[in-house]
Design an enzyme around this catalytic site. Structure first.
Site, PDB file in Angstrom:
ATOM      1  N   HIS A  43       0.857  -1.196   0.000  1.00 52.71           N
ATOM      2  CA  HIS A  43       0.000   0.000   0.000  1.00 52.71           C
ATOM      3  C   HIS A  43       0.888   1.238   0.000  1.00 52.71           C
ATOM      4  CE1 HIS A  43      -4.099   1.738   1.134  1.00 52.71           C
ATOM      5  NE2 HIS A  43      -3.291   2.792   1.052  1.00 52.71           N
ATOM      6  N   GLY A  63      -9.480   7.955  -2.346  1.00 52.35           N
ATOM      7  CA  GLY A  63     -10.169   9.218  -2.112  1.00 52.35           C
ATOM      8  C   GLY A  63     -10.913   9.201  -0.790  1.00 52.35           C
ATOM      9  N   HIS A 122       1.308   4.983  -2.430  1.00 54.10           N
ATOM     10  CA  HIS A 122       0.790   5.808  -3.528  1.00 54.10           C
ATOM     11  C   HIS A 122       1.935   6.510  -4.253  1.00 54.10           C
ATOM     12  CE1 HIS A 122      -3.592   5.663  -2.478  1.00 54.10           C
ATOM     13  NE2 HIS A 122      -3.086   5.335  -1.302  1.00 54.10           N
ATOM     14  N   ASP A 158       2.090   3.946   2.820  1.00 52.89           N
ATOM     15  CA  ASP A 158       0.976   4.755   2.303  1.00 52.89           C
ATOM     16  C   ASP A 158       1.488   5.875   1.398  1.00 52.89           C
ATOM     17  OD1 ASP A 158      -1.640   5.416   1.827  1.00 52.89           O
ATOM     18  OD2 ASP A 158      -2.002   6.346   3.768  1.00 52.89           O
ATOM     19  N   ASP A 160       1.850   9.160  -6.183  1.00 54.04           N
ATOM     20  CA  ASP A 160       1.788  10.611  -6.062  1.00 54.04           C
ATOM     21  C   ASP A 160       1.976  11.090  -4.629  1.00 54.04           C
ATOM     22  OD1 ASP A 160      -0.623   9.203  -5.850  1.00 54.04           O
ATOM     23  OD2 ASP A 160      -1.828  11.000  -6.061  1.00 54.04           O
ATOM     24  N   GLU A 188     -10.885   3.159   7.440  1.00 53.73           N
ATOM     25  CA  GLU A 188      -9.935   4.180   7.889  1.00 53.73           C
ATOM     26  C   GLU A 188     -10.715   5.370   8.437  1.00 53.73           C
ATOM     27  OE1 GLU A 188      -6.156   6.806   6.185  1.00 53.73           O
ATOM     28  OE2 GLU A 188      -7.670   6.058   4.788  1.00 53.73           O
ATOM     29  N   HIS A 233      -9.825   0.664  -0.250  1.00 49.15           N
ATOM     30  CA  HIS A 233      -9.636   1.486   0.950  1.00 49.15           C
ATOM     31  C   HIS A 233     -10.918   1.393   1.794  1.00 49.15           C
ATOM     32  CE1 HIS A 233      -6.251   3.434  -1.138  1.00 49.15           C
ATOM     33  NE2 HIS A 233      -5.963   4.080  -0.014  1.00 49.15           N
TER      34      HIS A 233
END
Length: 365
Positions: free
Chosen positions: A20, A181, A22, A298, A24, A211, A208
């Site tokens: 996991h 998102g 990202h 993350d 970006d 959370e 996701h």
């Protein structure tokens, strides 16, 4: 029993697997500054060290929406083929330097088309950059394999289109799908058409969930949408009234008994308010209860972290041992979106021998 101290160099050299992470959210600060200057984007600061500090401060508000808002700047420099090639290549090299031997990187192609690139062009550029990074890492003697997850944005309506993109590129390094998102108010079932299509195409996906929203989000992700893994999933503890006693509710029992991997990200969870401390993060109790927990970063820039740092925090603040670190690494490889024989080979030939080799040659304080 008190866990032995493990020095930082040993932690860095331990084989790691991250599921996991990202794209970006993991740019190098200096690269972000250079690319922003090239495209004319204004950053909070052009000093790389100060920019890295700004990210950690801005993301540490305890608010998932504000946390996500910090991506405005990284996405601004990822709208060109050149920007995507560079960030993808550097992503792999940074994993290799951190001791990662297998990684899955995720990103949302629909957020990278403002500069005129088509969705396929975005994916092609990222895959080319990742391949270049893997080739350089292998040549440097630190090989790492990286698979790609394409994300649909759960607050928009293009998830079915992104699912098509996953199928189109599944033989070119794309290994799965996710939705990302703001979680609260955007339930997984809103995108059931994409998940149904992917199941019919035999494509794995994670979601996701658990959370910023609780058990209903996890339940929908698993029982309605059919996710094979859960991104974060910290709120599964809502179905375990007493973590110490270990009596599981029916959903928690389903997750544990069917070995559904939880992609847990301790530092990120502290920033978004999903956990209140490293020592008290659910990853430790869930590991001890036999859940298939995995350790992840993350967003390395946004959280100011690496896999080595995440391991170090758990060792220092939650009493983790080398055996605990090996357990979550093995869990991650077992849950990777790779064919069974390739997962077994990675464990047999890389991860387990790597742990043995590092520990044999490393003193403990």
């Amino acid at each position: 029993m008190t866990a032995p101290r493990i020095d930082a160099d040993t932690l860095r050299r331990l084989p790691k697997a991250v599921l996991h992470d990202h794209l970006d959210g993991g740019l190098r600060p200096a690269t972000l500054v250079e690319l922003a200057d090239t495209v004319g984007h204004t950053l909070p600061t052009t000093d790389p060290d100060a920019l890295a500090a700004w990210y950690v401060e801005a993301a540490g508000s305890g608010d998932l929406v504000r946390y996500i808002g910090t991506f405005e700047h990284t996405l601004a420099v990822m709208q060109t083929r050149e920007g995507l090639l560079r960030t993808a290549e550097e992503y792999v090299l940074d994993l290799a330097a951190d001791g990662v031997v297998y990684g899955e990187v995720r990103y949302a192609p629909e957020l990278m088309t403002r500069g005129g690139l088509t969705l396929p062009e975005v994916v092609e550029a990222v895959q080319e950059g990742l391949a270049a990074g893997m080739a350089k890492a292998a040549a440097a003697g630190t090989p790492v394999r990286v698979g790609t997850l394409l994300c649909g944005m759960r607050m928009f309506d293009r998830t079915r289109e992104i699912a098509d993109l996953v199928v189109a590129f599944r033989d070119a390094g794309v290994v799965g799908f996710d939705i990302a998102g703001a979680e609260d108010g955007f339930p997984p079932a809103d995108h059931l058409a994409a998940f149904t299509y992917l199941r019919g195409e035999n494509v794995p996906f994670t979601i996701h969930a658990g959370e910023a929203h609780g058990l209903p989000s996890i339940h929908q992700a698993l029982q309605v949408c059919g996710a094979q893994r859960i991104g974060h999933g910290v709120r599964i503890t809502d179905d375990i009234p007493d973590l110490g006693a270990g009596k599981l509710g029916r959903l928690a029992g389903w997750v544990r008994d069917r070995r559904i991997a939880l992609e847990m990200c301790p530092t990120s969870n502290l920033q978004t308010g999903a956990a209140d401390s490293i020592a008290g993060h659910p990853i430790t109790a869930l590991k001890d209860l036999g859940f298939r927990v995995t350790l992840n970063t993350d967003n390395r820039l946004v959280s100011g972290t690496t896999m080595t740092r995440e391991m170090s925090l758990l060792v220092e603040q939650a009493g983790w041992t080398v055996e605990d670190l090996r357990t979550v690494t093995v869990n991650a490889v077992k849950s990777a979106f790779l064919p069974f024989d390739e997962r077994n080979a990675l464990l047999r030939d890389v991860v387990l021998p790597g742990y043995t080799s590092v520990l044999r040659t490393s003193p403990r304080a």
